[in-house]
Design a protein around this motif. Structure first.
Motif, PDB file in Angstrom:
ATOM      1  N   GLU A  99     -96.998 -30.307 134.062  1.00 14.73           N
ATOM      2  CA  GLU A  99     -95.564 -30.534 134.291  1.00 14.73           C
ATOM      3  C   GLU A  99     -95.324 -31.929 134.861  1.00 14.73           C
ATOM      4  O   GLU A  99     -94.367 -32.614 134.464  1.00 14.73           O
ATOM      5  N   GLU A 100     -96.184 -32.349 135.770  1.00 18.40           N
ATOM      6  CA  GLU A 100     -96.057 -33.683 136.354  1.00 18.40           C
ATOM      7  C   GLU A 100     -96.257 -34.759 135.283  1.00 18.40           C
ATOM      8  O   GLU A 100     -95.536 -35.776 135.249  1.00 18.40           O
ATOM      9  N   ARG A 101     -97.220 -34.519 134.393  1.00 21.47           N
ATOM     10  CA  ARG A 101     -97.496 -35.462 133.305  1.00 21.47           C
ATOM     11  C   ARG A 101     -96.282 -35.600 132.386  1.00 21.47           C
ATOM     12  O   ARG A 101     -95.902 -36.714 131.988  1.00 21.47           O
ATOM     13  N   ASN A 102     -95.634 -34.466 132.071  1.00 16.83           N
ATOM     14  CA  ASN A 102     -94.454 -34.511 131.190  1.00 16.83           C
ATOM     15  C   ASN A 102     -93.298 -35.266 131.839  1.00 16.83           C
ATOM     16  O   ASN A 102     -92.556 -35.986 131.162  1.00 16.83           O
ATOM     17  N   ILE A 103     -93.134 -35.121 133.147  1.00 15.39           N
ATOM     18  CA  ILE A 103     -92.070 -35.839 133.869  1.00 15.39           C
ATOM     19  C   ILE A 103     -92.305 -37.344 133.800  1.00 15.39           C
ATOM     20  O   ILE A 103     -91.377 -38.135 133.562  1.00 15.39           O
ATOM     21  N   ILE A 104     -93.564 -37.739 133.996  1.00 13.18           N
ATOM     22  CA  ILE A 104     -93.909 -39.164 133.946  1.00 13.18           C
ATOM     23  C   ILE A 104     -93.647 -39.733 132.557  1.00 13.18           C
ATOM     24  O   ILE A 104     -93.110 -40.845 132.409  1.00 13.18           O
ATOM     25  N   ILE A 105     -94.007 -38.960 131.522  1.00 14.70           N
ATOM     26  CA  ILE A 105     -93.794 -39.418 130.146  1.00 14.70           C
ATOM     27  C   ILE A 105     -92.307 -39.613 129.865  1.00 14.70           C
ATOM     28  O   ILE A 105     -91.893 -40.624 129.259  1.00 14.70           O
ATOM     29  N   GLU A 106     -91.493 -38.675 130.336  1.00 17.56           N
ATOM     30  CA  GLU A 106     -90.050 -38.793 130.116  1.00 17.56           C
ATOM     31  C   GLU A 106     -89.477 -40.022 130.828  1.00 17.56           C
ATOM     32  O   GLU A 106     -88.585 -40.701 130.312  1.00 17.56           O
ATOM     33  N   LYS A 107     -89.993 -40.324 132.003  1.00 18.91           N
ATOM     34  CA  LYS A 107     -89.538 -41.509 132.730  1.00 18.91           C
ATOM     35  C   LYS A 107     -89.925 -42.782 131.988  1.00 18.91           C
ATOM     36  O   LYS A 107     -89.140 -43.754 131.923  1.00 18.91           O
ATOM     37  N   MET A 108     -91.126 -42.802 131.405  1.00 13.45           N
ATOM     38  CA  MET A 108     -91.562 -43.981 130.638  1.00 13.45           C
ATOM     39  C   MET A 108     -90.710 -44.157 129.396  1.00 13.45           C
ATOM     40  O   MET A 108     -90.379 -45.287 129.006  1.00 13.45           O
ATOM     41  N   ARG A 109     -90.343 -43.048 128.770  1.00 13.60           N
ATOM     42  CA  ARG A 109     -89.465 -43.127 127.616  1.00 13.60           C
ATOM     43  C   ARG A 109     -88.091 -43.680 128.014  1.00 13.60           C
ATOM     44  O   ARG A 109     -87.494 -44.497 127.303  1.00 13.60           O
ATOM     45  N   ALA A 110     -87.597 -43.227 129.171  1.00 11.62           N
ATOM     46  CA  ALA A 110     -86.296 -43.696 129.649  1.00 11.62           C
ATOM     47  C   ALA A 110     -86.320 -45.187 129.955  1.00 11.62           C
ATOM     48  O   ALA A 110     -85.271 -45.865 129.899  1.00 11.62           O
ATOM     49  N   MET A 111     -87.517 -45.701 130.278  1.00 10.29           N
ATOM     50  CA  MET A 111     -87.668 -47.134 130.552  1.00 10.29           C
ATOM     51  C   MET A 111     -87.777 -47.952 129.270  1.00 10.29           C
ATOM     52  O   MET A 111     -87.864 -49.180 129.318  1.00 10.29           O
ATOM     53  N   GLY A 112     -87.773 -47.274 128.122  1.00 11.66           N
ATOM     54  CA  GLY A 112     -87.799 -47.968 126.846  1.00 11.66           C
ATOM     55  C   GLY A 112     -89.184 -48.198 126.274  1.00 11.66           C
ATOM     56  O   GLY A 112     -89.336 -48.944 125.301  1.00 11.66           O
ATOM     57  N   MET A 113     -90.211 -47.593 126.853  1.00  8.10           N
ATOM     58  CA  MET A 113     -91.568 -47.758 126.318  1.00  8.10           C
ATOM     59  C   MET A 113     -91.707 -47.038 124.986  1.00  8.10           C
ATOM     60  O   MET A 113     -91.115 -45.974 124.763  1.00  8.10           O
ATOM     61  N   SER A 114     -92.533 -47.617 124.118  1.00  6.57           N
ATOM     62  CA  SER A 114     -92.792 -46.993 122.820  1.00  6.57           C
ATOM     63  C   SER A 114     -93.796 -45.861 122.997  1.00  6.57           C
ATOM     64  O   SER A 114     -94.499 -45.772 124.009  1.00  6.57           O
TER      65      SER A 114
END
Length: 266
Positions: free
Chosen positions: A240-255
């Motif tokens: 769950e923590e990993r998924n939250i981090i991924i969503e934050k990276m996506r929100a930052m515009g990372m590919s």
């Protein structure tokens, strides 16, 4: 080589020992509550049976419920450490306290309810093996109600040189080997020497040894199940923590390629 003996520390042996020997139970309860044996006029066992399905099942609780001189007393022995034990014993105290009050009866009819908890792990700070918990008024040295009483006896703090009958009984319960029981016999009063003889007789009984084996297996299975559940819970938490981090990276515009490269490197 010493004989292979059963231990009263195992809850099924503890319960069988005291339900089948009223004189031992009488002495044990008097010692644990630190009252004169002659003051106990009557002890009634409310749950003497040992249901086979309970003995062999995981997550089952074996205790001894008593009526002692019109007081409700619950005795439980807990071998494995339980982080929720305080809450658990409080819950069972509350159930016992209200168990005999019938609908429409006055609350004043509620009986003094006492729990005797014998635990094979350290719960309280300090070297005292006995801790009594009472309902006190905060800031005052005054008891709110004498109907609430909990006793905890920590086996790991018991002296090898007992002085009182209470300490002798706890040393007996803590014994795991024939050598331990021989030490108990040498230093104990006659009633506990009789308890040692009963343990020896139980150890020679095929049915009792099978009962102990089934219970030990159930307790082992329970510990394994709890360990696995804890491990799986940690893994779920990490996912769950990993998924939250991924969503934050996506929100930052990372590919997705950048995210994959970062996640894979962890």
């Amino acid at each position: 080589m010493g004989r292979d003996v059963v231990s009263a520390k195992l809850d099924v042996i503890f319960k069988k020992l005291f339900t089948e020997n009223s004189d031992l139970l009488h002495s044990f309860v008097a010692s644990m509550l630190d009252i004169p044996p002659e003051s106990i006029k009557e002890i009634t066992i409310s749950n003497p049976e040992l249901p086979p399905e309970t003995v062999a099942s995981k997550f089952s609780r074996l205790d001894l419920s008593l009526n002692v001189n019109d007081k409700l007393v619950n005795v439980e022995i807990q071998v494995k450490i339980d982080n929720d034990y305080r809450d658990r014993t409080l819950f069972y105290w509350a159930k016992l306290y209200t168990s005999e009050l019938k609908s429409g009866e006055d609350y004043g009819n509620l009986k003094q309810t006492i729990t005797i908890n014998i635990i094979n792990f350290n719960m309280f700070e300090g070297s005292d093996y006995h801790t009594e918990v009472a309902a006190m008024i905060k800031g005052k040295n005054e008891i709110f109600s004498d109907k609430f009483s909990m006793h905890f006896f920590e086996l790991k703090k018991i002296s090898k040189h007992p002085k009182t009958s209470r300490e002798q009984w706890l040393q007996f319960i803590n014994a795991d080997s024939e050598e331990d029981f021989e030490m108990v016999e040498a230093t104990s009063m006659p009633i506990i020497q009789k308890a040692v003889k009963v343990i020896y007789d139980m150890s020679e009984d095929t049915k009792t040894r099978e009962l102990a084996r089934l219970r030990e297996k159930a307790l082992h299975d329970e510990a394994s199940a709890l360990k696995q559940a804890k491990s799986e819970g940690i893994e779920v938490g990490r996912a769950e923590e990993r998924n939250i981090i991924i969503e934050k990276m996506r929100a930052m515009g990372m590919s997705e390629e950048q995210i994959k490269a970062i996640v894979s490197s962890k």
